[in-house]
Design a protein around this motif. Structure first.
Motif, PDB file in Angstrom:
ATOM      1  N   ALA A  75       5.433 115.543 -44.700  1.00  0.00           N
ATOM      2  CA  ALA A  75       4.914 115.420 -43.336  1.00  0.00           C
ATOM      3  C   ALA A  75       5.294 114.069 -42.744  1.00  0.00           C
ATOM      4  O   ALA A  75       5.645 113.972 -41.560  1.00  0.00           O
ATOM      5  CB  ALA A  75       3.406 115.612 -43.324  1.00  0.00           C
ATOM      6  N   ALA A  76       5.240 113.019 -43.560  1.00  0.00           N
ATOM      7  CA  ALA A  76       5.573 111.681 -43.057  1.00  0.00           C
ATOM      8  C   ALA A  76       7.046 111.595 -42.687  1.00  0.00           C
ATOM      9  O   ALA A  76       7.418 110.924 -41.729  1.00  0.00           O
ATOM     10  CB  ALA A  76       5.236 110.626 -44.114  1.00  0.00           C
ATOM     11  N   ARG A  77       7.885 112.285 -43.444  1.00  0.00           N
ATOM     12  CA  ARG A  77       9.331 112.173 -43.201  1.00  0.00           C
ATOM     13  C   ARG A  77       9.792 113.119 -42.087  1.00  0.00           C
ATOM     14  O   ARG A  77      10.608 112.744 -41.241  1.00  0.00           O
ATOM     15  CB  ARG A  77      10.087 112.473 -44.503  1.00  0.00           C
ATOM     16  CG  ARG A  77      11.595 112.568 -44.384  1.00  0.00           C
ATOM     17  CD  ARG A  77      12.223 111.241 -43.976  1.00  0.00           C
ATOM     18  NE  ARG A  77      13.669 111.397 -43.780  1.00  0.00           N
ATOM     19  CZ  ARG A  77      14.216 111.829 -42.656  1.00  0.00           C
ATOM     20  NH1 ARG A  77      13.453 112.138 -41.620  1.00  0.00           N
ATOM     21  NH2 ARG A  77      15.525 111.949 -42.558  1.00  0.00           N
ATOM     22  N   PHE A  78       9.303 114.348 -42.070  1.00  0.00           N
ATOM     23  CA  PHE A  78       9.841 115.354 -41.144  1.00  0.00           C
ATOM     24  C   PHE A  78       8.860 115.778 -40.067  1.00  0.00           C
ATOM     25  O   PHE A  78       9.215 116.519 -39.154  1.00  0.00           O
ATOM     26  CB  PHE A  78      10.297 116.594 -41.920  1.00  0.00           C
ATOM     27  CG  PHE A  78      11.258 116.290 -43.027  1.00  0.00           C
ATOM     28  CD1 PHE A  78      12.562 115.892 -42.739  1.00  0.00           C
ATOM     29  CD2 PHE A  78      10.870 116.364 -44.349  1.00  0.00           C
ATOM     30  CE1 PHE A  78      13.453 115.587 -43.758  1.00  0.00           C
ATOM     31  CE2 PHE A  78      11.745 116.063 -45.372  1.00  0.00           C
ATOM     32  CZ  PHE A  78      13.045 115.668 -45.079  1.00  0.00           C
ATOM     33  N   GLY A  79       7.609 115.343 -40.156  1.00  0.00           N
ATOM     34  CA  GLY A  79       6.576 115.789 -39.220  1.00  0.00           C
ATOM     35  C   GLY A  79       5.887 117.028 -39.753  1.00  0.00           C
ATOM     36  O   GLY A  79       6.514 117.866 -40.408  1.00  0.00           O
ATOM     37  N   SER A  80       4.590 117.150 -39.457  1.00  0.00           N
ATOM     38  CA  SER A  80       3.805 118.279 -39.976  1.00  0.00           C
ATOM     39  C   SER A  80       4.379 119.622 -39.544  1.00  0.00           C
ATOM     40  O   SER A  80       4.297 120.610 -40.272  1.00  0.00           O
ATOM     41  CB  SER A  80       2.366 118.181 -39.470  1.00  0.00           C
ATOM     42  OG  SER A  80       1.704 117.119 -40.103  1.00  0.00           O
ATOM     43  N   GLN A  81       4.940 119.661 -38.334  1.00  0.00           N
ATOM     44  CA  GLN A  81       5.393 120.938 -37.773  1.00  0.00           C
ATOM     45  C   GLN A  81       6.496 121.579 -38.610  1.00  0.00           C
ATOM     46  O   GLN A  81       6.797 122.743 -38.466  1.00  0.00           O
ATOM     47  CB  GLN A  81       5.839 120.760 -36.319  1.00  0.00           C
ATOM     48  CG  GLN A  81       7.204 120.168 -36.093  1.00  0.00           C
ATOM     49  CD  GLN A  81       7.318 118.713 -36.497  1.00  0.00           C
ATOM     50  OE1 GLN A  81       6.355 117.965 -36.435  1.00  0.00           O
ATOM     51  NE2 GLN A  81       8.495 118.303 -36.922  1.00  0.00           N
ATOM     52  N   VAL A  94      14.162 116.454 -35.034  1.00  0.00           N
ATOM     53  CA  VAL A  94      13.083 117.047 -35.813  1.00  0.00           C
ATOM     54  C   VAL A  94      12.596 115.885 -36.645  1.00  0.00           C
ATOM     55  O   VAL A  94      13.392 115.133 -37.183  1.00  0.00           O
ATOM     56  CB  VAL A  94      13.596 118.161 -36.749  1.00  0.00           C
ATOM     57  CG1 VAL A  94      12.549 118.503 -37.788  1.00  0.00           C
ATOM     58  CG2 VAL A  94      13.968 119.388 -35.954  1.00  0.00           C
ATOM     59  N   GLY A  95      11.313 115.690 -36.725  1.00  0.00           N
ATOM     60  CA  GLY A  95      10.839 114.592 -37.546  1.00  0.00           C
ATOM     61  C   GLY A  95       9.696 113.874 -36.899  1.00  0.00           C
ATOM     62  O   GLY A  95       9.099 114.362 -35.943  1.00  0.00           O
ATOM     63  N   ALA A  96       9.390 112.714 -37.439  1.00  0.00           N
ATOM     64  CA  ALA A  96       8.272 111.930 -36.942  1.00  0.00           C
ATOM     65  C   ALA A  96       8.809 110.787 -36.082  1.00  0.00           C
ATOM     66  O   ALA A  96       9.858 110.215 -36.375  1.00  0.00           O
ATOM     67  CB  ALA A  96       7.459 111.398 -38.110  1.00  0.00           C
ATOM     68  N   HIS A 131       9.596 107.160 -37.720  1.00  0.00           N
ATOM     69  CA  HIS A 131      10.792 107.175 -38.565  1.00  0.00           C
ATOM     70  C   HIS A 131      12.049 107.265 -37.699  1.00  0.00           C
ATOM     71  O   HIS A 131      13.035 106.549 -37.921  1.00  0.00           O
ATOM     72  CB  HIS A 131      10.721 108.362 -39.524  1.00  0.00           C
ATOM     73  CG  HIS A 131      11.903 108.473 -40.436  1.00  0.00           C
ATOM     74  ND1 HIS A 131      11.950 107.857 -41.659  1.00  0.00           N
ATOM     75  CD2 HIS A 131      13.094 109.106 -40.282  1.00  0.00           C
ATOM     76  CE1 HIS A 131      13.120 108.102 -42.217  1.00  0.00           C
ATOM     77  NE2 HIS A 131      13.822 108.876 -41.418  1.00  0.00           N
ATOM     78  N   GLU A 158       2.223 109.472 -31.873  1.00  0.00           N
ATOM     79  CA  GLU A 158       2.635 109.722 -33.254  1.00  0.00           C
ATOM     80  C   GLU A 158       3.048 108.400 -33.905  1.00  0.00           C
ATOM     81  O   GLU A 158       3.996 107.746 -33.451  1.00  0.00           O
ATOM     82  CB  GLU A 158       3.799 110.731 -33.300  1.00  0.00           C
ATOM     83  CG  GLU A 158       4.089 111.204 -34.714  1.00  0.00           C
ATOM     84  CD  GLU A 158       5.145 112.306 -34.781  1.00  0.00           C
ATOM     85  OE1 GLU A 158       5.113 113.095 -35.725  1.00  0.00           O
ATOM     86  OE2 GLU A 158       5.992 112.384 -33.874  1.00  0.00           O
ATOM     87  N   TRP A 189      -3.233 123.490 -34.046  1.00  0.00           N
ATOM     88  CA  TRP A 189      -2.339 122.339 -34.069  1.00  0.00           C
ATOM     89  C   TRP A 189      -1.515 122.436 -35.328  1.00  0.00           C
ATOM     90  O   TRP A 189      -2.076 122.672 -36.384  1.00  0.00           O
ATOM     91  CB  TRP A 189      -3.141 121.025 -34.070  1.00  0.00           C
ATOM     92  CG  TRP A 189      -2.275 119.838 -33.803  1.00  0.00           C
ATOM     93  CD1 TRP A 189      -2.028 119.261 -32.590  1.00  0.00           C
ATOM     94  CD2 TRP A 189      -1.521 119.088 -34.776  1.00  0.00           C
ATOM     95  NE1 TRP A 189      -1.160 118.204 -32.750  1.00  0.00           N
ATOM     96  CE2 TRP A 189      -0.828 118.076 -34.070  1.00  0.00           C
ATOM     97  CE3 TRP A 189      -1.332 119.167 -36.152  1.00  0.00           C
ATOM     98  CZ2 TRP A 189       0.013 117.157 -34.702  1.00  0.00           C
ATOM     99  CZ3 TRP A 189      -0.489 118.269 -36.785  1.00  0.00           C
ATOM    100  CH2 TRP A 189       0.165 117.269 -36.060  1.00  0.00           C
ATOM    101  N   PRO A 190      -0.223 122.260 -35.286  1.00  0.00           N
ATOM    102  CA  PRO A 190       0.618 122.011 -34.109  1.00  0.00           C
ATOM    103  C   PRO A 190       0.888 123.282 -33.307  1.00  0.00           C
ATOM    104  O   PRO A 190       0.460 124.360 -33.687  1.00  0.00           O
ATOM    105  CB  PRO A 190       1.911 121.490 -34.744  1.00  0.00           C
ATOM    106  CG  PRO A 190       1.975 122.159 -36.087  1.00  0.00           C
ATOM    107  CD  PRO A 190       0.550 122.286 -36.546  1.00  0.00           C
ATOM    108  N   MET A 204       3.228 126.001 -32.502  1.00  0.00           N
ATOM    109  CA  MET A 204       4.369 126.541 -33.234  1.00  0.00           C
ATOM    110  C   MET A 204       4.592 127.985 -32.840  1.00  0.00           C
ATOM    111  O   MET A 204       3.695 128.806 -33.018  1.00  0.00           O
ATOM    112  CB  MET A 204       4.097 126.440 -34.737  1.00  0.00           C
ATOM    113  CG  MET A 204       5.307 126.724 -35.586  1.00  0.00           C
ATOM    114  SD  MET A 204       4.945 126.675 -37.352  1.00  0.00           S
ATOM    115  CE  MET A 204       4.590 124.953 -37.632  1.00  0.00           C
ATOM    116  N   VAL A 237       8.113 123.934 -31.556  1.00  0.00           N
ATOM    117  CA  VAL A 237       7.515 123.476 -32.815  1.00  0.00           C
ATOM    118  C   VAL A 237       7.208 121.994 -32.647  1.00  0.00           C
ATOM    119  O   VAL A 237       8.091 121.147 -32.784  1.00  0.00           O
ATOM    120  CB  VAL A 237       8.483 123.616 -34.019  1.00  0.00           C
ATOM    121  CG1 VAL A 237       7.755 123.247 -35.299  1.00  0.00           C
ATOM    122  CG2 VAL A 237       9.026 125.010 -34.137  1.00  0.00           C
TER     123      VAL A 237
END
Lengths: 258, 198
Positions: A117-123, B49-51, B54, B91, B113-114, B116, B142
């Motif tokens: 989740a930290a690397r790619f996001g929870s989604q 795609v990601g946080a 990061h 985020e 949540w989220p 999707m 997503v």
């Protein structure tokens, strides 16, 4: 309003699509790309591929076919099987998968969920849960690890609802609930388990295992037990055409993407 | 159209499927964050795609944040790539590129949540990216965070709250959904973007 999703599930073993009954006795049902193409054309909202042998055999999912599927498909797809580390997930996503689904490795090392989740996001992080239909002496359902290989399948030591809450806290973005007794026998989805999980989490929930007729899909959506319904046998056999199923659901007043 | 598209990598892992989606509409997109290559492009895409935390660290490490701010040609941010265009995001409490005003907020916990799945984008009249599409077309979403519905909004989607599912300010465009995963409607949005004059 979000559309209810219909998701064909393609179990992959040795580079082809297979299907078993209650997770056993698999037979070949077709070519990965041919089936993917067919389902996208029929109006599938998403595809899920389970490399059903990767996790029990202790190897990572093969990325060759993932890239070929990504080149063809213009709908999302999720890949499960053998993802144990952030590096494994990175390879699968780089090959073109949209989401990754983790099952047995998360049971073995729950910290993996937070790392993903930290690397790619929870989604991006889907957690698959294989659950036995029968409850134990204390009335709780047991989560089964390594269901992909019957000789290795075992009680994970966790009860369903406790695990559901834990994975939510650890950052999962979606849950696929596979009811083992219901899998491949077409008797309808596991309503009691789905309703209990629905009440325990606000995460998107995918019902899996037991679909045999259009009414089964309507029931699980009308009861509000799942956001998406996954099936394999009835789609693979051609018994239920996804486009026809969507028109049937729409006629019953269920929101679907047509 | 004489399109020289460049996809800026690094803000996510999904540029493979995006390249394929471009190919399906006849656009060969190069993946590069080399300033000369990006500068020479007619159209630039920032996927994601990601946080957010990061992704922004990755862009800053390679100086791509400064490069994006100086672009004059049409730019399309997709999903996280669109969110990074704003000033900041809830985020990881991330400071973003600041190409568009406003802050990306976490979506509410209800109904889920989220966010999707497939939802409708209600395009505002004249929204160029939605040219030729039904005003309530379905797209694949997503995400757990979303952009404010303010002056830059080009389309609106409702999920617990109303948010901007497409934005535009001058040559800067963004879509919260994944056009590369949104079947025929998504193909149309990408084709419309590549038709935007440089």
């Amino acid at each position: 309003m979000l559309a209810h999703r219909l998701i064909p599930c393609l179990d992959v073993a040795g580079g082809v699509v297979v299907k078993g009954v209650r997770f056993r006795d698999h037979r070949v049902v077709g070519d990965i790309l041919e089936l993917s193409r067919r389902y996208a054309e029929e109006g599938a909202d998403e595809l899920v591929f389970y490399d059903i042998t990767a996790s029990p055999e202790g190897r990572r999912v093969d990325t060759g076919w993932i890239a070929r599927v990504a080149a063809e498909l213009d709908i999302p797809f999720c890949v499960a099987g053998g993802i144990r580390t952030v590096a494994d997930a990175e390879q699968v996503l780089a090959a073109g998968a949209d989401k990754i689904s983790v099952n047995s490795p998360a049971l073995a090392r729950p910290g993996l969920i937070g790392e993903l989740a930290a690397r790619f996001g929870s989604q991006c992080v889907v957690i698959g849960i294989d659950v036995d239909a029968a409850s134990d002496d204390h009335g709780s359902w047991r989560v089964i690890a390594d269901s992909g290989r019957p000789d290795r399948a075992s009680d994970s030591g966790r009860d369903l609802l406790g695990w559901v809450r834990e994975i939510g806290e650890r950052g999962a973005g979606e849950i696929v609930l596979n009811a083992i007794r219901a899998d491949g026998v077409r008797g309808g989805y596991a309503h009691a388990q789905l309703a209990a999980v629905r009440a325990a989490t606000r995460l998107p929930l995918v019902a899996s295992g037991g679909a045999g007729a259009p009414e089964h899909f309507a029931e699980v959506f009308e009861r509000g037990e799942a956001d998406a319904a996954l099936a394999a046998s009835v789609f693979h056999s051609g018994e239920i055409h996804i486009g026809d199923l969507k028109r049937y659901l729409a006629a019953r007043g269920i929101e679907v993407r047509l | 159209m004489n399109v020289r598209a460049v996809i800026i990598p690094g803000s996510g892992a999904n540029f493979g499927s995006l390249r394929q989606a471009c190919l399906r509409i006849g656009v060969e997109a190069e993946v590069s964050d080399d300033p000369a290559r990006v500068g020479a492009a007619s159209h630039v895409i920032l996927p994601g795609v990601g946080a957010a935390g990061h992704a922004m660290r990755g862009l800053r490490t390679r100086g791509v944040d400064r490069l994006i701010r100086t672009l004059g040609q049409p730019l399309l941010g997709i999903c996280l790539g669109m969110q990074l265009l704003f000033e900041g995001s809830d985020e990881d409490d991330t400071e973003c590129l600041g190409v568009l005003p406003g802050r990306v907020r976490r979506l509410p916990a209800e109904p889920r949540w989220p966010h999707m799945g497939w939802n409708r984008a209600h395009a505002l009249p004249g929204a160029a990216l939605f040219d030729g599409l039904d005003a309530e077309a379905w797209f694949y979403f997503v995400h757990g965070y979303a952009a404010p519905l303010d002056a830059s909004a080009q389309a609106c989607t409702d999920y617990g709250t109303a948010f901007a599912s497409a934005v535009r300010a001058g040559s800067v465009h963004g879509v919260q959904f994944h056009p590369e995963k949104s079947a025929a409607a998504g193909r149309r949005v990408l084709a419309n973007f590549f038709s935007t004059p440089c």
